[in-house]
Scaffold this motif. Structure first.
Motif, PDB file in Angstrom:
ATOM      1  N   THR A  53       1.210  -1.496  -0.117  1.00 62.21           N
ATOM      2  CA  THR A  53       0.038  -0.191   0.090  1.00 62.21           C
ATOM      3  C   THR A  53       1.059   0.745   0.260  1.00 62.21           C
ATOM      4  O   THR A  53       2.007   1.453   0.171  1.00 62.21           O
ATOM      5  N   VAL A  54      -0.033   2.564  -0.364  1.00 60.26           N
ATOM      6  CA  VAL A  54       1.212   3.791  -0.351  1.00 60.26           C
ATOM      7  C   VAL A  54       1.899   3.591   1.201  1.00 60.26           C
ATOM      8  O   VAL A  54       2.826   4.392   1.696  1.00 60.26           O
ATOM      9  N   GLY A  55       0.946   3.154   2.283  1.00 57.10           N
ATOM     10  CA  GLY A  55       1.307   3.689   3.209  1.00 57.10           C
ATOM     11  C   GLY A  55       2.908   2.608   3.688  1.00 57.10           C
ATOM     12  O   GLY A  55       3.569   3.511   4.785  1.00 57.10           O
ATOM     13  N   GLY A  56       2.668   1.386   2.981  1.00 56.24           N
ATOM     14  CA  GLY A  56       3.805   0.181   2.927  1.00 56.24           C
ATOM     15  C   GLY A  56       5.054   0.863   2.629  1.00 56.24           C
ATOM     16  O   GLY A  56       6.236   1.087   3.153  1.00 56.24           O
ATOM     17  N   GLY A  62      11.011   5.037   4.845  1.00 55.27           N
ATOM     18  CA  GLY A  62      11.096   6.492   5.351  1.00 55.27           C
ATOM     19  C   GLY A  62      10.594   7.540   5.619  1.00 55.27           C
ATOM     20  O   GLY A  62      11.460   8.512   5.844  1.00 55.27           O
ATOM     21  N   VAL A  63       9.921   7.555   4.729  1.00 55.95           N
ATOM     22  CA  VAL A  63       9.373   9.405   4.528  1.00 55.95           C
ATOM     23  C   VAL A  63       7.646   8.960   4.847  1.00 55.95           C
ATOM     24  O   VAL A  63       7.252   8.124   5.130  1.00 55.95           O
ATOM     25  N   THR A  64       7.288  10.396   5.094  1.00 56.44           N
ATOM     26  CA  THR A  64       6.257  10.482   5.307  1.00 56.44           C
ATOM     27  C   THR A  64       4.948   9.811   4.093  1.00 56.44           C
ATOM     28  O   THR A  64       5.348  10.418   3.231  1.00 56.44           O
ATOM     29  N   GLN A  65       3.685   9.788   4.389  1.00 53.13           N
ATOM     30  CA  GLN A  65       2.373   8.904   3.517  1.00 53.13           C
ATOM     31  C   GLN A  65       2.154  10.015   2.530  1.00 53.13           C
ATOM     32  O   GLN A  65       2.395  10.285   1.164  1.00 53.13           O
ATOM     33  N   PRO A  66       2.013  11.733   2.653  1.00 52.50           N
ATOM     34  CA  PRO A  66       2.283  12.647   0.916  1.00 52.50           C
ATOM     35  C   PRO A  66       3.214  12.232   0.615  1.00 52.50           C
ATOM     36  O   PRO A  66       3.342  12.464  -0.467  1.00 52.50           O
ATOM     37  N   VAL A  67       4.729  12.054   1.028  1.00 55.50           N
ATOM     38  CA  VAL A  67       5.771  12.143  -0.083  1.00 55.50           C
ATOM     39  C   VAL A  67       6.157  10.374  -0.451  1.00 55.50           C
ATOM     40  O   VAL A  67       5.321  11.330  -2.328  1.00 55.50           O
ATOM     41  N   ALA A  68       5.726   9.479  -0.296  1.00 55.38           N
ATOM     42  CA  ALA A  68       5.437   8.866  -1.326  1.00 55.38           C
ATOM     43  C   ALA A  68       4.374   9.335  -1.953  1.00 55.38           C
ATOM     44  O   ALA A  68       4.010   7.968  -2.906  1.00 55.38           O
ATOM     45  N   SER A  69       3.090   8.979  -1.574  1.00 53.09           N
ATOM     46  CA  SER A  69       2.103   9.195  -2.595  1.00 53.09           C
ATOM     47  C   SER A  69       2.406  10.182  -3.208  1.00 53.09           C
ATOM     48  O   SER A  69       2.097   9.826  -4.862  1.00 53.09           O
TER      49      SER A  69
END
Length: 162
Positions: A53-56, A62-69
């Motif tokens: 998932t995006v959270g995964g 090692g980044v925040t969810q918005p950065v990964a998103s």
């Protein structure tokens, strides 16, 4: 290694240089930040032992969810990833590599191999092979260590002492 211009260090002084060396390695062997980040995301999704998932992805990188998103959205827009319904829980959205994403991942791997070969061209063949084996082992052990940390398990190994 055969062509080192720095004096040998031992113990803690040597180990203190590992983190900075890995950081320099990552920065200097990719074509740019976009390629580096994209490669990380594609590898995280491909290496997942199940659904990702995006959270995964955020946790693995090692980044925040918005950065990964944001990075994932760019990969989706470029046709490298797709969103799909989870097979385990249809309410969840998971990420999958597209054929184009897998091809891009192979291209990155090929470029990285070529870079490795150029950087280590003056090394003895046995040195190149041994370093590659150790680097792969380090990566695998780091993944296992990270998984234990996420599960809250104590690390069984003790850091080396001077």
């Amino acid at each position: 290694m055969s062509s080192s211009s720095t004096p040998p260090r031992t113990g803690k002084a040597l180990f203190d240089q590992v983190g900075p060396a890995l950081s320099r390695l990552r920065r200097r062997t990719s074509r740019g930040r976009g390629d580096l980040t994209r490669n990380l995301v594609l590898n995280v999704v491909a290496d997942a032992r199940g659904e990702m998932t995006v959270g995964g992805v955020a946790a693995e990188m090692g980044v925040t969810q918005p950065v990964a998103s944001r990075t994932i959205a760019a990969c989706i827009a470029d046709g490298l990833l797709r969103r799909a319904a989870s097979q385990a829980d249809g309410r969840r959205t998971v990420l999958e590599l597209t054929d184009t994403g897998e091809a891009e991942r192979r291209r990155f791997a090929s470029e990285q191999r070529e870079t490795f070969e150029h950087i280590t061209a003056a090394w003895e063949p046995a040195e190149r092979t041994r370093f590659a084996e150790f680097l792969i082992r380090y990566s695998q052990d780091a993944s296992a260590w990270s998984a234990r940390q996420l599960r809250g398990e104590d690390d069984a190994s003790t850091p080396a002492q001077d």
